[in-house]
Design a protein around this motif. Sequence first.
Motif, short mmCIF file in Angstrom:
data_model
loop_
_atom_site.label_atom_id
_atom_site.label_comp_id
_atom_site.label_asym_id
_atom_site.label_seq_id
_atom_site.Cartn_x
_atom_site.Cartn_y
_atom_site.Cartn_z
N ARG A 111 -4.04 4.57 -6.29
CA ARG A 111 -4.26 4.51 -4.85
C ARG A 111 -4.98 5.78 -4.40
NH1 ARG A 111 0.97 4.34 -2.05
NH2 ARG A 111 1.51 5.85 -3.62
N ASP A 154 -1.25 8.75 -5.74
CA ASP A 154 -0.29 8.65 -6.85
C ASP A 154 -0.18 10.00 -7.55
OD1 ASP A 154 0.16 5.93 -6.39
OD2 ASP A 154 -1.59 5.37 -7.59
N TYR A 167 -8.35 1.61 -3.58
CA TYR A 167 -7.93 1.56 -4.97
C TYR A 167 -9.12 1.86 -5.88
CZ TYR A 167 -3.84 -0.73 -3.01
OH TYR A 167 -2.73 -1.01 -2.26
N VAL A 192 -5.62 3.01 2.67
CA VAL A 192 -5.51 3.15 1.22
C VAL A 192 -6.60 2.35 0.54
CG1 VAL A 192 -4.02 2.72 -0.77
CG2 VAL A 192 -3.03 3.45 1.38
N SER A 211 -6.19 11.28 -4.55
CA SER A 211 -5.26 10.29 -5.09
C SER A 211 -3.91 10.41 -4.38
CB SER A 211 -5.08 10.52 -6.58
OG SER A 211 -4.09 9.67 -7.09
N LYS A 241 -5.04 1.65 -12.39
CA LYS A 241 -5.39 1.44 -10.98
C LYS A 241 -4.60 2.45 -10.15
CE LYS A 241 -5.31 -2.26 -7.54
NZ LYS A 241 -4.88 -3.63 -7.28
N HIS A 255 0.80 -1.22 0.00
CA HIS A 255 0.00 0.00 0.00
C HIS A 255 0.84 1.27 0.00
CE1 HIS A 255 0.81 -0.73 4.27
NE2 HIS A 255 0.58 0.55 4.48
N ASP A 264 6.80 7.97 -0.89
CA ASP A 264 5.60 8.32 -0.11
C ASP A 264 5.99 8.90 1.24
OD1 ASP A 264 3.96 7.39 -2.09
OD2 ASP A 264 3.21 5.66 -0.98
#
Length: 103
Positions: free
Chosen positions: A92, A102, A83, A81, A100, A90, A2, A7
């Motif tokens: 996150r 990403d 999806y 998280v 989002s 796809k 995840h 991040d």
Amino acid sequence: MHVKKGDKVMVISGKDKGKQGTILEAYPKKDRVLVEGINLVKKHAKPSQDNPQGGILNQEAPVHVSNVMPIDPKTGEPTRVGYEVKDGKKVRVAKKSGQSLDK
């Protein structure tokens, strides 16, 4: 997993509980991540070409991925998280704000 490299995460259990850092590396096969400034251990280094002095160095050790949660970009709090599929990809999504994760 995840979380991904780069991040911003918060540690939710262990000796560094409550601290935040950025993921430097992810090890999916071992379910572990290396977080900047988290789980520092002392490593004894022999003198070498790179480090002619040798001595005791502080460096990060990997933590289990279940002990970290991504930071919600909107609220700045840890979030779970989810999806979603957006135009065939796809992505996150933060459960708290729906934003989002990403780039």
